[in-house]
Design a protein around this motif. Structure first.
Motif, PDB file in Angstrom:
ATOM      1  N   GLN A 200       0.829  -1.217   0.000  1.00 18.57           N
ATOM      2  CA  GLN A 200       0.000   0.000   0.000  1.00 18.57           C
ATOM      3  C   GLN A 200       0.859   1.260   0.000  1.00 18.57           C
ATOM      4  O   GLN A 200       0.559   2.232  -0.676  1.00 18.57           O
ATOM      5  N   ALA A 201       1.908   1.206   0.808  1.00 23.49           N
ATOM      6  CA  ALA A 201       2.791   2.368   0.918  1.00 23.49           C
ATOM      7  C   ALA A 201       3.411   2.677  -0.440  1.00 23.49           C
ATOM      8  O   ALA A 201       3.500   3.836  -0.857  1.00 23.49           O
ATOM      9  N   GLU A 202       3.809   1.621  -1.163  1.00 24.23           N
ATOM     10  CA  GLU A 202       4.399   1.840  -2.483  1.00 24.23           C
ATOM     11  C   GLU A 202       3.373   2.419  -3.451  1.00 24.23           C
ATOM     12  O   GLU A 202       3.667   3.313  -4.232  1.00 24.23           O
ATOM     13  N   GLN A 203       2.145   1.904  -3.359  1.00 28.26           N
ATOM     14  CA  GLN A 203       1.101   2.447  -4.227  1.00 28.26           C
ATOM     15  C   GLN A 203       0.847   3.922  -3.940  1.00 28.26           C
ATOM     16  O   GLN A 203       0.454   4.665  -4.811  1.00 28.26           O
ATOM     17  N   THR A 204       1.093   4.305  -2.695  1.00 32.96           N
ATOM     18  CA  THR A 204       0.871   5.695  -2.321  1.00 32.96           C
ATOM     19  C   THR A 204       1.981   6.602  -2.825  1.00 32.96           C
ATOM     20  O   THR A 204       1.737   7.719  -3.244  1.00 32.96           O
ATOM     21  N   THR A 205       3.213   6.107  -2.783  1.00 34.07           N
ATOM     22  CA  THR A 205       4.322   6.992  -3.132  1.00 34.07           C
ATOM     23  C   THR A 205       4.722   6.917  -4.608  1.00 34.07           C
ATOM     24  O   THR A 205       5.468   7.754  -5.081  1.00 34.07           O
ATOM     25  N   MET A 206       4.216   5.932  -5.326  1.00 28.00           N
ATOM     26  CA  MET A 206       4.630   5.806  -6.725  1.00 28.00           C
ATOM     27  C   MET A 206       4.098   6.968  -7.572  1.00 28.00           C
ATOM     28  O   MET A 206       3.155   7.651  -7.198  1.00 28.00           O
TER      29      MET A 206
ATOM     30  N   MET B  52      -4.576  -0.760  -4.130  1.00 26.83           N
ATOM     31  CA  MET B  52      -5.269   0.209  -3.273  1.00 26.83           C
ATOM     32  C   MET B  52      -4.249   1.000  -2.463  1.00 26.83           C
ATOM     33  O   MET B  52      -3.581   0.462  -1.600  1.00 26.83           O
ATOM     34  N   ALA B  53      -4.089   2.260  -2.827  1.00 24.62           N
ATOM     35  CA  ALA B  53      -3.173   3.109  -2.057  1.00 24.62           C
ATOM     36  C   ALA B  53      -3.813   3.417  -0.704  1.00 24.62           C
ATOM     37  O   ALA B  53      -4.993   3.144  -0.486  1.00 24.62           O
ATOM     38  N   ILE B  54      -3.006   3.974   0.183  1.00 25.31           N
ATOM     39  CA  ILE B  54      -3.532   4.307   1.503  1.00 25.31           C
ATOM     40  C   ILE B  54      -4.675   5.303   1.322  1.00 25.31           C
ATOM     41  O   ILE B  54      -4.487   6.362   0.740  1.00 25.31           O
TER      42      ILE B  54
ATOM     43  N   PHE C 145      -4.715   3.296   8.580  1.00 27.62           N
ATOM     44  CA  PHE C 145      -3.406   2.790   8.192  1.00 27.62           C
ATOM     45  C   PHE C 145      -2.441   2.820   9.387  1.00 27.62           C
ATOM     46  O   PHE C 145      -1.763   1.840   9.691  1.00 27.62           O
TER      47      PHE C 145
ATOM     48  N   ILE D  70       6.763   4.923   6.208  1.00 32.55           N
ATOM     49  CA  ILE D  70       6.711   4.251   4.901  1.00 32.55           C
ATOM     50  C   ILE D  70       8.063   3.595   4.578  1.00 32.55           C
ATOM     51  O   ILE D  70       8.124   2.445   4.130  1.00 32.55           O
TER      52      ILE D  70
ATOM     53  N   LYS E 237       8.945  -0.248   3.921  1.00 32.73           N
ATOM     54  CA  LYS E 237       9.563  -0.722   2.676  1.00 32.73           C
ATOM     55  C   LYS E 237      10.873  -1.463   2.955  1.00 32.73           C
ATOM     56  O   LYS E 237      11.214  -2.415   2.257  1.00 32.73           O
TER      57      LYS E 237
ATOM     58  N   LYS F 277       7.880  -2.991  -9.273  1.00 36.77           N
ATOM     59  CA  LYS F 277       7.613  -1.645  -9.796  1.00 36.77           C
ATOM     60  C   LYS F 277       8.440  -1.424 -11.049  1.00 36.77           C
ATOM     61  O   LYS F 277       9.628  -1.683 -11.071  1.00 36.77           O
TER      62      LYS F 277
ATOM     63  N   ASP G  43       5.738   5.494 -12.938  1.00 35.43           N
ATOM     64  CA  ASP G  43       5.882   4.140 -12.396  1.00 35.43           C
ATOM     65  C   ASP G  43       4.628   3.318 -12.682  1.00 35.43           C
ATOM     66  O   ASP G  43       3.532   3.846 -12.791  1.00 35.43           O
TER      67      ASP G  43
ATOM     68  N   LEU H  31       2.933  -0.515 -11.207  1.00 36.41           N
ATOM     69  CA  LEU H  31       3.137  -1.519 -10.169  1.00 36.41           C
ATOM     70  C   LEU H  31       2.414  -2.806 -10.574  1.00 36.41           C
ATOM     71  O   LEU H  31       1.255  -2.759 -10.990  1.00 36.41           O
TER      72      LEU H  31
END
Lengths: 552, 264
Positions: free
Chosen positions: A37-43, B1-3, B9, B90, B94, B123, B133, B135
């Motif tokens: 999720q974090a990656e989806q947020t920052t990408m 699904m992003a935050i 979260f 974050i 990661k 990615k 990018d 994903l």
């Protein structure tokens, strides 16, 4: 496809294999999923657009600042001259661009070269406004250690540093006050050319009046060849600036690497300014003291005398306190009677006028600006005596106190009395009346004052009242400096261009020296008159040129 | 699904790290950190070094995070998508949540086989004049070679745990992890080579354009400029030459019920 370099991830699978062999540690499903999720947020999902905006919710950017950042990134590919007029936020634009590149992972290593006096301010703004972990260079730091370093040109180009810096591959180079690089024969210019950089921003407020060859030199840092090579350029355009006007094509080329916003074309222009001079007469006793101070030669220099006269025009208190400080055994005899008389003066003519004006304005918020702390205190007291609520404001207040005072002014008080407009000021768009209780000698400061209320978000017309006392130094300044050159209406947006054309760095010290070097106020008047004539002419010339060919 | 909900979260994050949420009202969350999280987030290595030397268990801090912007004047840290604190969290995620081995939770009294899947979240970054990018979450069944996309979405539908459920047993992979990963790589290569990559063409055009200008700029200059010209060409190349970076966010071995592929 053949021209694209593809880099595969070679570490992951051996890392996974190792972890499996060692039986762990393994992430729990919850945390594993959260990392995704974090990656989806920052990408970065799109090539275009500014992602930085959603990451900086505490900032309110003006439309022209956002446009500029987009243009520099999307159309200029990260190499640009930012040449906004003073006060439109070049620093903000530059910060936004750097932030965007960092968020996209395109910039890690950045070098920011600014004047030594601004190093700390840049560090602070990048950290607080943009969460960019910039540090100022310190003696024992090494240049590789930190990702974003702010320092001065002089420090960077010192021999021991220079070698190190020249070997670093910078992703981003920023140079503030870049007009100092206009000469390609200087060491600074050579140094900047030698730096290894990917993206590069040059910030300057004054490129328009530069000679053509200077623009050529700036552009050649960013995009060598964009304007041809040196020989062909000089042959075609000469070193004479007038020639820029002959070439619309050249102008278009320059616009491909340079953004310049002016006050005129930003949205700050919707609300109108109504400016009115309020003439005030000294009372007889006040006039007497003023003349006494003016004609006395001893015991102070002309420099301090003019200061005392200005103070007296502002309040008894301001002048009284400075004179007291000056008091010693030798000048006691001369000074004490004057101090005594100042102490005896009735209320200041201007203060009475303020109360009168406030009653006319009625139920509206008003900001009063003064140059002096003593006047600020006196006014607060005097207004209170007349049942008018006010809060003080100073540039030196801590952030929290500033916000608190702003809130008090908004909710509780009618008047805000401020001594300092510049720097980290506050935005007061909810107020549209301003009294300049005394006028600063530097018109840019006045512009900053007005900018507190006449800014993006102001919906009503802005009313500005400038106070001046007749037959005093204030009258000279008002008539000769402000009114003669139509400063309020026309000049202010171009003032930096004009002054730089005239090679005047600081108008205030220019005026100060006129007074210092004049033996009478008559002489000072004539010199002031000359100064404003020059400004006026230059303004007309610049305007003619711009009307013909447009502003670059 | 992003935050989408920062408050949820964060709550999940601290709970997963076994920290107690002391309070969570109106967008203000107070967390009692434990030692692990204090060390990870509070940036005070000297304190922990000292306190451990003294033989003391240490005193982890409380952290107050404000997710509701309207409450940001309250005591605590306003946390939002740009705030350094969120980025610290974050990055912590990661860096630490790279590898896993998980089993589908199954309530059963009969012997049930679980198939091994290699799951890789990857990615793809396209870098030219600009950058973007993409994903992908890919899964490969290491027994029969079936491949699935949007694996994370599918895995969210089932329950997973770190230990195997009762009555379940695992089937050994027929495909080794390494060659499994190579299969995934091949699929991605195929995907990349089937695209038009207009962004790369644009970028190359800009590159050629600027190199040409550069040569014109130095035309007729003497030899000693050659080094300078090369430096500038390098810079232009670095800025414009198109590349594609593939980096794995995280991945692992998942043991799933054979019915997994048919049900989802």
């Amino acid at each position: 496809m053949n021209n694209i370099t593809i880099n595969h991830d070679s570490e992951f699978i051996s890392g996974l294999q190792d972890t499996l062999n060692k039986e762990g540690p393994f992430s729990s499903w919850e945390l594993f999923e959260m990392a995704y999720q974090a990656e989806q947020t920052t990408m970065t999902k799109e090539f275009y657009g500014l992602r930085a905006l959603e990451f900086l919710p505490h900032m309110e950017f003006l439309p022209h600042q956002i446009d500029t950042a987009k243009q520099a990134i999307e159309h200029m590919n990260g190499r640009a001259i930012l040449a906004d007029e003073v006060g439109l936020g070049k620093t903000i634009e530059a910060g936004l661009i750097l932030k965007e590149y960092m968020l996209r992972g395109l910039v890690k290593k950045a070098l920011i070269l600014v004047p030594a006096s601004l190093v700390n301010q840049w560090v602070k703004e990048l950290n607080e406004k943009f969460y960019i972990p910039a540090v100022a260079h310190r003696k024992n730091y090494n240049w590789e250690q930190y990702e974003v370093v702010v320092t001065s040109m002089d420090t960077a180009k010192r021999n021991n540093h220079r070698e190190v810096i020249e070997n670093i591959d910078y992703d981003f180079l920023l140079i503030d006050e870049a007009h100092k690089l206009k000469n390609h024969k200087t060491k600074n210019y050579e140094f900047v050319r030698s730096l290894k950089k990917k993206y590069c921003l040059l910030l300057t407020a004054t490129p328009v009046q530069n000679k053509l060859i200077e623009i050529f030199n700036l552009v050649s840092i960013l995009k060598p060849g964009h304007l041809g090579n040196y020989d062909s350029f000089v042959k075609q355009y000469g070193k004479d600036r007038k020639k820029i006007n002959q070439d619309i094509y050249l102008k278009q080329l320059v616009q491909k690497v340079m953004v310049r916003n002016t006050r005129k074309d930003t949205s700050l222009n919707n609300a109108k300014r109504h400016i009115e001079t309020i003439w005030v007469n000294f009372t007889e006793p006040e006039k007497e003291v003023y003349n006494q101070l003016d004609t006395s030669v001893q015991p102070f220099s002309t420099f301090s005398k003019i200061t005392f006269l200005r103070e007296l025009c502002s309040s008894r208190e301001a002048c009284y306190l400075s004179l007291q400080k000056l008091l010693n055994k030798e000048n006691q005899e001369l000074l004490e009677p004057i101090i005594e008389e100042i102490g005896q003066l009735p209320h200041h003519a201007k203060a009475e006028k303020v109360v009168e004006l406030l009653k006319d304005i009625g139920d509206q918020k008003v900001i009063i600006f003064t140059e002096y702390r003593a006047t600020q205190l006196y006014l607060q007291w005097y207004l209170q005596q007349h049942g008018i609520t006010s809060v003080p404001f100073r540039g030196g207040f801590k952030r929290g106190k500033k916000d608190w005072m702003r809130q008090l002014f908004k909710d509780r008080a009618q008047v805000l009395i401020a001594t300092e407009a510049g720097g980290e000021g506050i935005n007061l768009q909810f107020c549209n009346y301003m009294i300049n209780y005394d006028l600063p000698w530097n018109p840019m400061r006045l512009e900053q004052r007005i900018g507190r209320i006449h800014r993006y978000g102001q919906e009503k017309d802005v009313h500005i009242y400038n106070f001046a006392i007749q037959d005093t130094v204030e009258e000279h300044i008002m008539k000769l400096l402000y009114e003669k050159i139509n400063l309020f209406e026309q000049v202010i947006g171009h003032l930096d261009d004009i002054l730089s054309e005239l090679q005047i760095n600081d108008l205030e010290s220019e005026i100060q020296s006129i007074y210092n070097e004049s033996s009478s106020s008559g002489e000072a008047k004539i010199k002031l008159d000359n100064l404003s004539s020059i400004i006026h002419n230059t303004q007309n010339n610049l305007q003619e040129e711009q009307q013909q060919y447009g502003n670059i | 699904m992003a935050i989408s909900n920062l408050n949820t979260f964060l709550k999940d994050y601290f709970r997963a790290h076994h920290c107690e949420i002391l309070q969570n009202d109106n967008g203000i969350m107070q967390i009692q950190l434990n030692e692990e999280m204090d060390r990870a987030l509070m940036n005070r290595p000297f304190y922990w070094h000292y306190i451990k030397k003294m033989g003391h268990p240490g005193d982890p801090m409380k952290l107050t995070l404000i997710t509701n912007p309207e409450q940001r004047e309250q005591n605590g840290e306003w946390i939002h998508f740009g705030s350094p604190r969120l980025h610290q969290i974050i990055n912590h995620l990661k860096n630490n949540e790279r590898f896993t081995k998980l089993f589908q939770t199954i309530e059963t009294t009969t012997n049930t086989a679980l198939h091994p899947w290699l799951v890789v979240n990857i990615k793809i970054s396209y870098i030219g004049k600009q950058k973007k990018d993409e994903l992908f979450s890919l899964g490969l069944n290491l027994v029969n070679g079936a491949m699935k996309t949007e694996m994370m979405e599918k895995l969210r539908q089932i329950d997973l745990q770190n230990a195997i459920s009762d009555y379940c047993y695992t089937i050994s992979p027929l495909i080794k992890i390494n060659s499994g990963f190579n299969r995934i790589k091949a699929v991605l290569d195929d995907y990349l080579s089937n695209q038009e990559h207009k962004w790369a063409q644009d970028s190359l055009k800009a590159l050629e354009n600027e190199v040409e200008l550069l040569k014109h700029f130095y035309q007729g200059n003497d030899e000693q400029d050659e080094e300078r010209v090369q430096k500038e060409i390098d810079e232009i190349t670095q800025r414009y030459s198109p590349k594609i970076d593939l980096s794995v966010i995280n991945g692992g071995l998942f043991y799933l019920n054979p019915s997994f592929t048919t049900t989802s």
